[in-house]
Scaffold this motif. Structure first.
Motif, PDB file in Angstrom:
ATOM      1  N   SER A 167       0.829  -1.207   0.000  1.00 48.86           N
ATOM      2  CA  SER A 167       0.000   0.000   0.000  1.00 48.86           C
ATOM      3  C   SER A 167       0.867   1.262   0.000  1.00 48.86           C
ATOM      4  N   PRO A 168       0.397   2.300  -0.684  1.00 49.63           N
ATOM      5  CA  PRO A 168       1.125   3.569  -0.652  1.00 49.63           C
ATOM      6  C   PRO A 168       1.013   4.232   0.716  1.00 49.63           C
ATOM      7  N   GLY A 169       1.865   5.236   0.934  1.00 50.52           N
ATOM      8  CA  GLY A 169       1.815   5.981   2.174  1.00 50.52           C
ATOM      9  C   GLY A 169       0.580   6.863   2.249  1.00 50.52           C
ATOM     10  N   ARG A 170       0.282   7.301   3.470  1.00 48.56           N
ATOM     11  CA  ARG A 170      -0.877   8.158   3.708  1.00 48.56           C
ATOM     12  C   ARG A 170      -0.406   9.549   4.111  1.00 48.56           C
ATOM     13  N   VAL A 171      -0.999  10.552   3.505  1.00 48.75           N
ATOM     14  CA  VAL A 171      -0.621  11.945   3.742  1.00 48.75           C
ATOM     15  C   VAL A 171      -1.861  12.724   4.153  1.00 48.75           C
ATOM     16  N   LEU A 172      -1.738  13.505   5.219  1.00 44.51           N
ATOM     17  CA  LEU A 172      -2.796  14.404   5.659  1.00 44.51           C
ATOM     18  C   LEU A 172      -2.313  15.836   5.463  1.00 44.51           C
ATOM     19  N   GLN A 182      -0.854  22.605  -3.418  1.00 42.56           N
ATOM     20  CA  GLN A 182       0.388  22.175  -4.063  1.00 42.56           C
ATOM     21  C   GLN A 182       0.981  20.947  -3.370  1.00 42.56           C
ATOM     22  N   ALA A 183       0.901  20.916  -2.042  1.00 38.26           N
ATOM     23  CA  ALA A 183       1.402  19.752  -1.310  1.00 38.26           C
ATOM     24  C   ALA A 183       0.608  18.503  -1.675  1.00 38.26           C
ATOM     25  N   ALA A 184      -0.711  18.640  -1.726  1.00 37.37           N
ATOM     26  CA  ALA A 184      -1.557  17.499  -2.074  1.00 37.37           C
ATOM     27  C   ALA A 184      -1.299  17.033  -3.499  1.00 37.37           C
ATOM     28  N   LYS A 185      -1.115  17.998  -4.401  1.00 38.77           N
ATOM     29  CA  LYS A 185      -0.859  17.661  -5.799  1.00 38.77           C
ATOM     30  C   LYS A 185       0.431  16.839  -5.929  1.00 38.77           C
ATOM     31  N   MET A 186       1.474  17.262  -5.221  1.00 35.27           N
ATOM     32  CA  MET A 186       2.747  16.542  -5.278  1.00 35.27           C
ATOM     33  C   MET A 186       2.628  15.158  -4.655  1.00 35.27           C
ATOM     34  N   ALA A 187       1.949  15.076  -3.504  1.00 31.92           N
ATOM     35  CA  ALA A 187       1.790  13.781  -2.849  1.00 31.92           C
ATOM     36  C   ALA A 187       0.974  12.829  -3.716  1.00 31.92           C
ATOM     37  N   ALA A 188      -0.071  13.371  -4.348  1.00 29.32           N
ATOM     38  CA  ALA A 188      -0.879  12.545  -5.245  1.00 29.32           C
ATOM     39  C   ALA A 188      -0.052  12.068  -6.426  1.00 29.32           C
ATOM     40  N   GLY A 189       0.797  12.964  -6.948  1.00 28.40           N
ATOM     41  CA  GLY A 189       1.650  12.588  -8.073  1.00 28.40           C
ATOM     42  C   GLY A 189       2.616  11.465  -7.736  1.00 28.40           C
ATOM     43  N   ALA A 192       0.671   8.631  -3.354  1.00 34.25           N
ATOM     44  CA  ALA A 192       0.209   8.471  -1.980  1.00 34.25           C
ATOM     45  C   ALA A 192      -1.313   8.568  -1.900  1.00 34.25           C
ATOM     46  N   GLN A 193      -1.851   8.098  -0.795  1.00 31.37           N
ATOM     47  CA  GLN A 193      -3.263   8.313  -0.478  1.00 31.37           C
ATOM     48  C   GLN A 193      -3.342   9.602   0.339  1.00 31.37           C
ATOM     49  N   VAL A 194      -4.047  10.581  -0.171  1.00 34.74           N
ATOM     50  CA  VAL A 194      -3.993  11.926   0.385  1.00 34.74           C
ATOM     51  C   VAL A 194      -5.363  12.356   0.889  1.00 34.74           C
ATOM     52  N   THR A 195      -5.364  12.935   2.085  1.00 33.16           N
ATOM     53  CA  THR A 195      -6.563  13.584   2.620  1.00 33.16           C
ATOM     54  C   THR A 195      -6.235  15.054   2.834  1.00 33.16           C
ATOM     55  N   ILE A 196      -7.061  15.945   2.299  1.00 32.28           N
ATOM     56  CA  ILE A 196      -6.854  17.374   2.479  1.00 32.28           C
ATOM     57  C   ILE A 196      -8.039  17.935   3.243  1.00 32.28           C
ATOM     58  N   MET A 197      -7.737  18.735   4.277  1.00 29.47           N
ATOM     59  CA  MET A 197      -8.774  19.242   5.170  1.00 29.47           C
ATOM     60  C   MET A 197      -8.838  20.760   5.120  1.00 29.47           C
ATOM     61  N   ASN A 214      -6.929   9.742  -5.977  1.00 22.37           N
ATOM     62  CA  ASN A 214      -6.254   9.355  -4.730  1.00 22.37           C
ATOM     63  C   ASN A 214      -6.183  10.494  -3.718  1.00 22.37           C
ATOM     64  N   VAL A 215      -6.932  11.579  -3.957  1.00 26.50           N
ATOM     65  CA  VAL A 215      -7.064  12.676  -2.990  1.00 26.50           C
ATOM     66  C   VAL A 215      -8.521  12.762  -2.559  1.00 26.50           C
TER      67      VAL A 215
END
Length: 371
Positions: A167-172, A182-189, A192-197, A214-215
């Motif tokens: 599984s990919p890493g998880r980023v909040l 921009q952070a979410a875009k890079m992590a998604a690229g 990673a599995q990304v959650t943005i709040m 994946n965001v």
């Protein structure tokens, strides 16, 4: 007008406030530009490039401050510069006053005119001089977070993108503004599995529409943050309240709920930070560990990529610098509401309410100095 560009002396700050191309645009309009010896060198702009467009090189920082009517910088003046700043001198730079009281009081005492990049604001509430560095810092937050997840530097040992069968890493990401996007875009690229709040539902709807699959978006609340942090590998703080101290969304007691080696990156650290345990660090010593949680809190992240950052910053600041030079700060701010909102301290008076409130200082309406 006489414009001075000193070398940045904050730890590992490699940017410069003005490219040779930017200097040329000011010189073409009849202004004089003085650049401190080698101020642009670490950004890829040697003295010769400035001289080729008509700028003049001065040997010391003292000489630049002494001659200039407007100082253009990248980062806020540090203590050794306080005594060099003259009364009525215009300083056009990032200040982030609300995060550091000694700087605020020093600028009050020297009676300079402080126009902060970070509070210049358009009618749509966007921050045109903060955006380019926020774009750089947001992308770097993911890049640095991915690096510090590596086990040799005390991270969890997680590859953000994973590999087939793992599984990919998880980023909040806390905050859905420019940095967070921009952070979410890079992590998604990276995969990673990304959650943005965020607390702005309209912004969450927009991000939900434009981000890849994946965001995912979540409303930002303490309950939701506490629910998510135990499963996250990388948490990026990207919250901004213009001109004011950032709120603490990750508190000290939350660290116990995180897995050992989780990485926290606080991009808001130069506004006081949105992670309670973060304190400003440098590129030289970028991280520290509390309760087995890795903290990366470099206050000038874009300084690590100075060529990109300097060009991006000059693209944004130059139109405003030309207006200030052509008209003088008072007329320019009278005629341009965006610049007026950049004024934070004028000749001993705090004229930006959030800065006054941060340190319980008297607030003076900016109109006192513009009328």
């Amino acid at each position: 007008m006489i414009i001075g560009v000193p070398i940045e002396i904050k730890n590992n700050e490699n940017r410069v406030a003005l490219t040779p191309g930017g200097a040329l645009e000011l010189i073409k309009r009849g202004h004089t530009v003085y650049v401190q010896d080698n101020a642009g060198f670490n950004s890829g702009f040697p003295n010769e490039l400035y001289e080729s467009v008509g700028a003049k090189i001065l040997p010391t920082i003292e000489a630049v401050y002494d001659i200039a009517e407007m100082i253009m910088k990248v980062k806020e003046p540090i203590e050794s510069e306080y005594k060099l700043i003259k009364e009525d001198q215009l300083l056009f730079t990032y200040f982030h006053f609300a995060s550091y009281e000694p700087l605020t009081k020093a600028m009050i005492e020297n009676r300079s005119v402080c126009l902060a990049y970070e509070t210049v604001e358009k009618a749509d509430r966007s921050l045109p001089l903060l955006i380019p560095m926020s774009e750089v810092a947001g992308r770097m937050a993911t890049q640095q977070g991915a690096k510090y997840l590596e086990k040799p530097i005390k991270g969890k040992g997680v590859l953000l993108g994973g590999v087939p069968g793992v599984s990919p890493g998880r980023v909040l990401v806390l905050g859905g503004g420019v940095v967070g996007t921009q952070a979410a875009k890079m992590a998604a690229g990276l995969g990673a599995q990304v959650t943005i709040m965020d607390i702005n539902l309209d912004r969450l709807r927009y991000l939900n529409d434009v981000m890849p699959a994946n965001v995912v978006t979540r409303y930002s609340s303490e309950v939701n943050i506490r629910e998510l942090i135990p499963i996250m590998d990388l948490i990026i703080g990207a919250v901004l309240i213009p001109g004011a101290k950032a709120p603490n969304l990750i508190t000290r007691d939350m660290l116990k709920d995180m897995q050992k080696g989780t990485v926290l990156v606080d991009v808001a650290v130069d506004q006081g930070g949105c992670i309670e345990t973060c304190k400003p660090t440098t590129h030289e010593n970028p991280t520290f560990i509390i309760d087995d949680i890795v903290h990366y809190c470099v206050a000038n992240m874009p300084g690590a990529v100075p060529y990109t950052s300097t060009v991006a910053l000059t693209n944004a600041t130059l139109p405003y610098a030309i207006e200030l030079a052509n008209k003088g700060w008072k007329k320019a701010c009278n005629e341009n509401r965006e610049l007026e909102l950049g004024l934070n301290v004028i000749k001993g008076d705090v004229v930006y309410k959030a800065v006054a409130e941060a340190f319980d200082l008297p607030y003076v309406d900016v109109k006192k100095h513009l009328n």
